[in-house]
Design an enzyme around this catalytic site. Sequence first.
Site, PDB file in Angstrom:
ATOM      1  N   SER A  65       0.827  -1.210   0.000  1.00 34.91           N
ATOM      2  CA  SER A  65       0.000   0.000   0.000  1.00 34.91           C
ATOM      3  C   SER A  65       0.858   1.254   0.000  1.00 34.91           C
ATOM      4  O   SER A  65       1.995   1.257   0.481  1.00 34.91           O
ATOM      5  CB  SER A  65      -0.917   0.030   1.221  1.00 34.91           C
ATOM      6  OG  SER A  65      -1.726  -1.112   1.274  1.00 34.91           O
TER       7      SER A  65
HETATM    8  N1  SAH Z   1      -0.984  -4.522   4.081  1.00 38.75           N
HETATM    9  C1  SAH Z   1      -0.223  -4.878   2.890  1.00 38.75           C
HETATM   10  C2  SAH Z   1      -0.918  -4.520   1.608  1.00 38.75           C
HETATM   11  C3  SAH Z   1      -1.799  -5.531   1.243  1.00 38.75           C
HETATM   12  S1  SAH Z   1      -2.565  -5.543  -0.344  1.00 38.75           S
HETATM   13  C4  SAH Z   1       1.153  -4.250   2.898  1.00 38.75           C
HETATM   14  O1  SAH Z   1       1.382  -3.354   3.694  1.00 38.75           O
HETATM   15  O2  SAH Z   1       2.000  -4.690   2.107  1.00 38.75           O
HETATM   16  C5  SAH Z   1      -3.938  -6.586   0.126  1.00 38.75           C
HETATM   17  C6  SAH Z   1      -3.578  -7.990   0.543  1.00 38.75           C
HETATM   18  O3  SAH Z   1      -4.791  -8.618   0.943  1.00 38.75           O
HETATM   19  C7  SAH Z   1      -2.995  -8.849  -0.572  1.00 38.75           C
HETATM   20  O4  SAH Z   1      -1.778  -9.395  -0.169  1.00 38.75           O
HETATM   21  C8  SAH Z   1      -4.065  -9.944  -0.774  1.00 38.75           C
HETATM   22  O5  SAH Z   1      -3.536 -11.200  -1.154  1.00 38.75           O
HETATM   23  C9  SAH Z   1      -4.721  -9.988   0.595  1.00 38.75           C
HETATM   24  N2  SAH Z   1      -6.081 -10.548   0.646  1.00 38.75           N
HETATM   25  C10 SAH Z   1      -7.074 -10.425  -0.262  1.00 38.75           C
HETATM   26  N3  SAH Z   1      -8.184 -11.060   0.169  1.00 38.75           N
HETATM   27  C11 SAH Z   1      -7.888 -11.589   1.377  1.00 38.75           C
HETATM   28  C12 SAH Z   1      -8.616 -12.362   2.340  1.00 38.75           C
HETATM   29  N4  SAH Z   1      -9.891 -12.710   2.146  1.00 38.75           N
HETATM   30  N5  SAH Z   1      -7.982 -12.732   3.478  1.00 38.75           N
HETATM   31  C13 SAH Z   1      -6.697 -12.369   3.707  1.00 38.75           C
HETATM   32  N6  SAH Z   1      -5.941 -11.659   2.849  1.00 38.75           N
HETATM   33  C14 SAH Z   1      -6.540 -11.259   1.694  1.00 38.75           C
END
Ligand code: SAH
Length: 214
Positions: A65
Amino acid sequence: MPSENSLADAKQQMLDQHLRARGITEERVLDAMRRVPREEFVPAALRERAYDDRALPVEFEQTISQPYTVAFMAQAAGLQTHERVLEIGTGTGYGAAVLSHLASKVCTIERWPDLRKSATERLERLGFRNVVTKFGDGSHGWMEQSPFDVIVVTAAAERLPAAFLDQLTEGGRIIIPIGKPGVGQTMIRFTRRIGKLREENLGMFSFVPLVCDS
Ligand code: SAH
């Protein structure tokens, strides 16, 4: 490879121009953003772009993000040092690392096993001791670790997952982008008051979709 000086300058610019100037005024949040080395969380080839104020691509078509978004969600959560937080969407572990400086414990869930594995190794290597990770669909929450004072969802949900309310303390907050994928989502803060959720609209953001099992 960028020199440590240019990274330090870029980090200062991030703090002053991308965060403080845009309304991130909570000193604890700024301090957490200062303490986490974002260059350790981005792909090696993008190291010199680590402090740009933009999301960057990581494995499995996911993203780390944007710094502003991470700081905005952390500020909106209003975390106190004794509180416990659940993060849905570990990704690189960057958001969890920022939250770990603001809370007593961070529980974080990721649906891609390899992303979870590399984030776990990275967080351990960098010494983040109050973070635990889990593989799975975070829309069910994490019952064994509940209750949480804050739940932060870092992927776009079409609606609030029903499981969260029962895993939230009284006075607890949920920060979640809600809306259809692709078109931008509304960041909502839900606050639990006398067993019910009060809802506030915090503005528009753009996230990768929350992918749920069912
Ligand atoms: N917080 C992260 C950014 C994440 S992007 C950082 O700082 O790098 C969103 C993430 O959510 C992705 O890695 C994706 O695979 C995950 N995601 C999507 N749906 C999800 C779910 N149902 N449960 C857990 N993770 C999920």
